[in-house]
Write an enzyme that holds these catalytic residues in place. Structure first.
Site, PDB file in Angstrom:
ATOM      1  N   ASN A  31     -60.662 -13.682  -4.256  1.00 43.23           N
ATOM      2  CA  ASN A  31     -60.294 -12.508  -3.468  1.00 43.23           C
ATOM      3  C   ASN A  31     -60.621 -12.755  -1.993  1.00 43.23           C
ATOM      4  O   ASN A  31     -61.782 -12.824  -1.618  1.00 43.23           O
ATOM      5  CB  ASN A  31     -61.065 -11.276  -3.955  1.00 43.23           C
ATOM      6  CG  ASN A  31     -60.768 -10.047  -3.129  1.00 43.23           C
ATOM      7  OD1 ASN A  31     -59.717  -9.427  -3.281  1.00 43.23           O
ATOM      8  ND2 ASN A  31     -61.667  -9.678  -2.232  1.00 43.23           N
ATOM      9  N   GLU A  32     -59.572 -12.949  -1.173  1.00 52.04           N
ATOM     10  CA  GLU A  32     -59.748 -13.106   0.280  1.00 52.04           C
ATOM     11  C   GLU A  32     -60.747 -14.226   0.617  1.00 52.04           C
ATOM     12  O   GLU A  32     -61.574 -14.094   1.511  1.00 52.04           O
ATOM     13  CB  GLU A  32     -60.172 -11.790   0.921  1.00 52.04           C
ATOM     14  CG  GLU A  32     -59.149 -10.687   0.748  1.00 52.04           C
ATOM     15  CD  GLU A  32     -59.460  -9.438   1.564  1.00 52.04           C
ATOM     16  OE1 GLU A  32     -60.495  -9.418   2.271  1.00 52.04           O
ATOM     17  OE2 GLU A  32     -58.653  -8.493   1.517  1.00 52.04           O
TER      18      GLU A  32
END
Length: 362
Positions: free
Chosen positions: A95-96
């Protein structure tokens, strides 16, 4: 970490209740680059000597969700009260994250293990928190190299970005990974949700719908936020101990979700004003729901004036058609607008109010 009283079991039940596909997202062996420890740009990682154990945890989650009740983790699920598998189809990994060698090494271990043990599961990769930049570029290169089926894109942009990037997904390579637009919203400096941001998001969803062969899923983020306890704005649905407060952006999502269709029909718009700034603020998407034979026309008017529109669909007498008409409208700073719905007969000529999103279904 926040459980909010919700673990995987409750999450999967929640999705089941909503008739939604669960998409759990597990870390890729590294923390999100926006984690508070170390600040942006830091990249720790699970020691490689511990990665086998972590990879096994990911595999155990899949077995818990989908395994027969005679398997080790399927039995745990069954004993909790859900003997039937949850039929998990997707799992997000990362995630990111910063797309570095630390990330790549760990992601690839997880990805290859899931592919080998559970080829029926589609893995969703990550390309960072922005619509451009090094993580976006390197993330896409890495996804192409591994043949990752889907990547998770995130971006929060001002309304103007959505107005001026309506061809964003038109330019994507149709032979590369599909896109899950997992986090997006139109952001004003005050970070609140109003008619201006909601219509910018509707404009973008019209363009996403046109590119449904590339963007297979979208989700506005975050979904739920308790007043007085928020870490991020805007959110889609606010609540307190007494009431639930959907936002204008929620109603855009609802109107799209209830009128998605499954067949996209090409269309074009001709305006009496050829000014480019005017042209970019009027958008149309036409789809057909082949299960009901309904046509669905979505029209966004981001102009400060109403539009008198003439609709033409070959071989259909729209003057004789009765349609369900839903309209969300208000002044740009309106934060409490809700859609209204009515039946109208004769949709060959329709008026689109200033600052409005209109859905016609017939």
């Amino acid at each position: 970490h926040q459980s909010a009283g919700v673990g995987y079991y409750e999450f999967f039940q929640f999705c089941e209740d909503l008739n939604a596909e669960p998409v759990p997202v597990v870390p890729a062996g590294v923390p999100c680059q926006n984690s508070s420890a170390g600040g942006a740009g830091q990249q720790g990682g699970i020691p490689m000597c511990e990665m086998d154990d972590y990879v096994q945890e990911v595999l155990d989650l899949i077995e818990w969700a989908n395994g027969d009740k005679n398997t080790k983790w399927g039995r745990v699920r069954a004993e909790a009260g859900h003997p039937e598998p949850f039929n998990l189809k997707y799992i997000g990994v990362g995630n990111e994250d910063l797309i570095t060698h630390i990330f790549k090494e760990r992601f690839e271990l997880i990805y290859n293990a899931v592919k080998e043990k559970h080829p029926e599961i589609e893995v969703i990769g990550t390309v960072g928190p922005f619509s451009e930049g090094s993580d976006y570029v390197e993330g896409w290169k890495f996804a192409s190299k591994l043949g990752i089926p889907i990547v998770d894109e995130h971006y929060y942009q001002p309304p103007g970005w959505y107005i001026h990037n309506q061809d964003y997904y038109d330019k994507y390579d149709r032979n590369k990974s599909k896109v899950y637009l997992g986090e997006y919203a139109a952001h004003l400096p005050s970070r609140h949700n109003n008619i201006e941001t909601a219509l910018a998001e509707a404009l973008h969803l019209n363009n996403v719908e046109r590119n449904g062969d590339v963007v297979i899923m979208t989700s506005y983020a975050p979904l739920l936020a308790k007043e007085g306890y928020t870490q991020w704005n805007p959110d889609l649905i606010y609540f307190n101990n007494n009431e639930v407060k959907p936002t204008t952006g929620y109603y855009v999502q609802k109107m799209f979700g209830e009128n998605s269709g499954n067949l996209y029909l090409p269309s074009k718009v001709s305006l009496s004003d050829n000014n480019g700034a005017v042209q970019k603020r009027v958008s149309v998407s036409v789809v057909k729901d082949e299960n009901t034979a309904d046509y669905i026309v979505k029209l966004v008017n981001l102009l400060p004036v109403s539009i008198d529109a003439e609709l033409l669909i070959p071989n259909i007498d729209l003057a004789a058609v009765t349609a369900d008409c839903s309209i969300l409208q208000g002044k740009p700073d309106d934060r409490s607008a809700k859609p209204t719905t009515k039946k109208i007969t004769g949709i060959n000529e329709v008026s689109l109010p200033a600052y409005s999103y209109t859905v016609l279904r017939f």
